[in-house]
Design a protein around this motif. Sequence first.
Motif, PDB file in Angstrom:
ATOM      1  N   ASN A 266      54.967 -85.759 -28.897  1.00 35.19           N
ATOM      2  CA  ASN A 266      56.078 -86.649 -29.238  1.00 35.19           C
ATOM      3  C   ASN A 266      56.074 -87.907 -28.381  1.00 35.19           C
ATOM      4  OD1 ASN A 266      58.197 -85.512 -31.333  1.00 35.19           O
ATOM      5  ND2 ASN A 266      57.399 -83.756 -30.218  1.00 35.19           N
ATOM      6  N   LEU A 267      55.639 -87.793 -27.119  1.00 30.17           N
ATOM      7  CA  LEU A 267      55.495 -88.980 -26.281  1.00 30.17           C
ATOM      8  C   LEU A 267      54.436 -89.913 -26.848  1.00 30.17           C
ATOM      9  CD1 LEU A 267      55.988 -90.601 -23.669  1.00 30.17           C
ATOM     10  CD2 LEU A 267      54.292 -89.135 -22.554  1.00 30.17           C
ATOM     11  N   LEU A 268      53.310 -89.352 -27.281  1.00 33.71           N
ATOM     12  CA  LEU A 268      52.255 -90.172 -27.878  1.00 33.71           C
ATOM     13  C   LEU A 268      52.736 -90.844 -29.160  1.00 33.71           C
ATOM     14  CD1 LEU A 268      49.167 -87.820 -27.353  1.00 33.71           C
ATOM     15  CD2 LEU A 268      49.821 -89.839 -26.017  1.00 33.71           C
ATOM     16  N   ILE A 269      53.535 -90.143 -29.943  1.00 35.04           N
ATOM     17  CA  ILE A 269      54.063 -90.739 -31.168  1.00 35.04           C
ATOM     18  C   ILE A 269      55.007 -91.891 -30.832  1.00 35.04           C
ATOM     19  CG2 ILE A 269      55.622 -90.304 -33.112  1.00 35.04           C
ATOM     20  CD1 ILE A 269      54.303 -87.595 -33.419  1.00 35.04           C
ATOM     21  N   ASP A 270      55.811 -91.747 -29.780  1.00 36.79           N
ATOM     22  CA  ASP A 270      56.665 -92.851 -29.348  1.00 36.79           C
ATOM     23  C   ASP A 270      55.828 -94.074 -28.973  1.00 36.79           C
ATOM     24  OD1 ASP A 270      58.992 -91.479 -29.765  1.00 36.79           O
ATOM     25  OD2 ASP A 270      59.213 -90.816 -27.689  1.00 36.79           O
ATOM     26  N   VAL A 271      54.690 -93.831 -28.318  1.00 31.21           N
ATOM     27  CA  VAL A 271      53.808 -94.938 -27.947  1.00 31.21           C
ATOM     28  C   VAL A 271      53.260 -95.626 -29.195  1.00 31.21           C
ATOM     29  CG1 VAL A 271      51.619 -95.529 -26.826  1.00 31.21           C
ATOM     30  CG2 VAL A 271      53.193 -93.937 -25.722  1.00 31.21           C
ATOM     31  N   VAL A 272      52.830 -94.821 -30.178  1.00 32.95           N
ATOM     32  CA  VAL A 272      52.310 -95.400 -31.426  1.00 32.95           C
ATOM     33  C   VAL A 272      53.395 -96.196 -32.141  1.00 32.95           C
ATOM     34  CG1 VAL A 272      51.355 -94.855 -33.692  1.00 32.95           C
ATOM     35  CG2 VAL A 272      50.566 -93.612 -31.673  1.00 32.95           C
ATOM     36  N   LEU A 273      54.622 -95.684 -32.160  1.00 35.13           N
ATOM     37  CA  LEU A 273      55.727 -96.410 -32.792  1.00 35.13           C
ATOM     38  C   LEU A 273      55.979 -97.727 -32.075  1.00 35.13           C
ATOM     39  CD1 LEU A 273      58.253 -93.508 -33.492  1.00 35.13           C
ATOM     40  CD2 LEU A 273      56.884 -94.765 -35.152  1.00 35.13           C
ATOM     41  N   GLY A 274      55.858 -97.723 -30.741  1.00 35.66           N
ATOM     42  CA  GLY A 274      56.015 -98.961 -29.996  1.00 35.66           C
ATOM     43  C   GLY A 274      54.937 -99.976 -30.327  1.00 35.66           C
ATOM     44  N   LEU A 275      53.714 -99.498 -30.568  1.00 37.23           N
ATOM     45  CA  LEU A 275      52.627-100.404 -30.958  1.00 37.23           C
ATOM     46  C   LEU A 275      52.836-100.961 -32.362  1.00 37.23           C
ATOM     47  CD1 LEU A 275      49.578 -98.389 -29.567  1.00 37.23           C
ATOM     48  CD2 LEU A 275      50.548-100.487 -28.623  1.00 37.23           C
ATOM     49  N   LEU A 276      53.330-100.114 -33.270  1.00 33.60           N
ATOM     50  CA  LEU A 276      53.566-100.567 -34.640  1.00 33.60           C
ATOM     51  C   LEU A 276      54.746-101.529 -34.727  1.00 33.60           C
ATOM     52  CD1 LEU A 276      53.047 -97.254 -36.665  1.00 33.60           C
ATOM     53  CD2 LEU A 276      51.527 -99.236 -36.595  1.00 33.60           C
ATOM     54  N   ASP A 277      55.777-101.271 -33.913  1.00 36.06           N
ATOM     55  CA  ASP A 277      56.987-102.096 -33.964  1.00 36.06           C
ATOM     56  C   ASP A 277      57.404-102.449 -32.538  1.00 36.06           C
ATOM     57  OD1 ASP A 277      59.279-103.426 -34.640  1.00 36.06           O
ATOM     58  OD2 ASP A 277      60.423-101.652 -35.205  1.00 36.06           O
ATOM     59  N   PRO A 278      56.797-103.499 -31.938  1.00 32.77           N
ATOM     60  CA  PRO A 278      57.154-103.876 -30.562  1.00 32.77           C
ATOM     61  C   PRO A 278      58.624-104.244 -30.403  1.00 32.77           C
ATOM     62  CG  PRO A 278      55.122-104.964 -31.263  1.00 32.77           C
ATOM     63  CD  PRO A 278      55.723-104.328 -32.485  1.00 32.77           C
ATOM     64  N   ARG A 279      59.304-104.578 -31.502  1.00 29.59           N
ATOM     65  CA  ARG A 279      60.721-104.919 -31.397  1.00 29.59           C
ATOM     66  C   ARG A 279      61.545-103.727 -30.923  1.00 29.59           C
ATOM     67  NH1 ARG A 279      61.482-106.836 -37.444  1.00 29.59           N
ATOM     68  NH2 ARG A 279      60.298-104.883 -37.601  1.00 29.59           N
ATOM     69  N   SER A 280      61.076-102.505 -31.177  1.00 25.40           N
ATOM     70  CA  SER A 280      61.814-101.334 -30.735  1.00 25.40           C
ATOM     71  C   SER A 280      61.862-101.242 -29.216  1.00 25.40           C
ATOM     72  CB  SER A 280      61.181-100.060 -31.299  1.00 25.40           C
ATOM     73  OG  SER A 280      59.862 -99.898 -30.815  1.00 25.40           O
ATOM     74  N   LEU A 281      60.834-101.769 -28.530  1.00 24.47           N
ATOM     75  CA  LEU A 281      60.856-101.770 -27.074  1.00 24.47           C
ATOM     76  C   LEU A 281      61.941-102.691 -26.551  1.00 24.47           C
ATOM     77  CD1 LEU A 281      57.018-101.999 -26.349  1.00 24.47           C
ATOM     78  CD2 LEU A 281      58.432 -99.962 -26.580  1.00 24.47           C
ATOM     79  N   ILE A 282      62.125-103.817 -27.220  1.00 26.14           N
ATOM     80  CA  ILE A 282      63.162-104.761 -26.798  1.00 26.14           C
ATOM     81  C   ILE A 282      64.537-104.185 -27.069  1.00 26.14           C
ATOM     82  CG2 ILE A 282      64.083-107.084 -27.154  1.00 26.14           C
ATOM     83  CD1 ILE A 282      61.276-107.967 -27.939  1.00 26.14           C
ATOM     84  N   ARG A 283      64.695-103.489 -28.198  1.00 22.29           N
ATOM     85  CA  ARG A 283      66.000-102.925 -28.529  1.00 22.29           C
ATOM     86  C   ARG A 283      66.393-101.837 -27.511  1.00 22.29           C
ATOM     87  NH1 ARG A 283      64.062-103.356 -33.978  1.00 22.29           N
ATOM     88  NH2 ARG A 283      63.340-101.187 -33.942  1.00 22.29           N
ATOM     89  N   GLU A 284      65.390-101.131 -26.952  1.00 21.81           N
ATOM     90  CA  GLU A 284      65.705-100.094 -25.969  1.00 21.81           C
ATOM     91  C   GLU A 284      66.031-100.666 -24.600  1.00 21.81           C
ATOM     92  OE1 GLU A 284      63.014 -96.936 -25.533  1.00 21.81           O
ATOM     93  OE2 GLU A 284      62.871 -96.473 -27.668  1.00 21.81           O
TER      94      GLU A 284
END
Length: 318
Positions: free
Chosen positions: A299-317
């Motif tokens: 699940n941690l790796l999937i979070d990393v992949v989601l961050g790569l696909l949508d960098p805006r999610s990192l800013i929202r967090e």
Amino acid sequence: MSGGHPWLRFAARRLLLLAASLALLIVLTFLAMRLVPGDPVRAALGPSASAEVVEARRAALGLDDPALVQLRDYAGRVVRGDFGESLTQRRAVGDILGERLPATARLCLLAFLVVALVALPLGVAIAVFTRGGTRPPLAGAFTLGTGVVMSIPEYLCAAGLVALFGVTLGWLPIAGAEQASSYVLPVLALAAVPTAILARLTRVETLRVLDQEYIRVARSKRLPARALYLRHLLPNALTATLTVGGLLFGAMIASTVIVENVFAWPGIGTTVVEAIIAKDYPLVQAVVLVLGAIVLVVNLLIDVVLGLLDPRSLIRES
């Protein structure tokens, strides 16, 4: 953590969450095993063992110490990678896991690969072909088929595959892992339900993205189909799909316990069932911890992949 690069803040939060989750998992496995009725030492030594032998074995294992002392010692050993000794096999638990875990890992990875290679293209294709209410028979057949598959429990699916392809037709082996064909039925049993769930979700997400304004703009520019789907559609449609995919992987790990016992697979699933029956607490604790840690890391790796696909999610967090 208000300053710094978004990726650094993301990594720090996720690693802290992973460490806290692993610590909680250690405590829960320790408490769960202590709440199970019965004496594991007596079960391991048998009813003919004298009370003195049982007490000596309990003292050697530290089971006479206060609960907090046992928890401290247990957590310390786990952090060092020492899972103790099996009560029934009188061997290091780490050695048993080293023998059994590879078979389970291969089974789960193959099943997850089948899920990804079938569910994602299928969901996207059905969404594209049925967009706007076109081809209702295809949409209905897809909904009906995936609904039927989703309603079948893993053990019933596994038993049905054994009865059809192993017993009736005799095409495939139904036990063991001695040959490549031995993987077919257990992989299908593990992958069937997750494939149906993920294909449905992929179709829903693809239909949602296809109705977005930027997709219509991309179509108006007459972009090649490959660029339209790979660059604009998939990164946006896969966000929710990958999130659910991580949950499905966790469910698949749990399902291996059932599927491996149906197919007599020499993996962790059969090991943990044997250990539960024998009240082999160290072995059960180690299996639960290892499987839980694998789910958390995936699940941690999937979070990393989601961050790569949508960098805006990192800013929202942030």
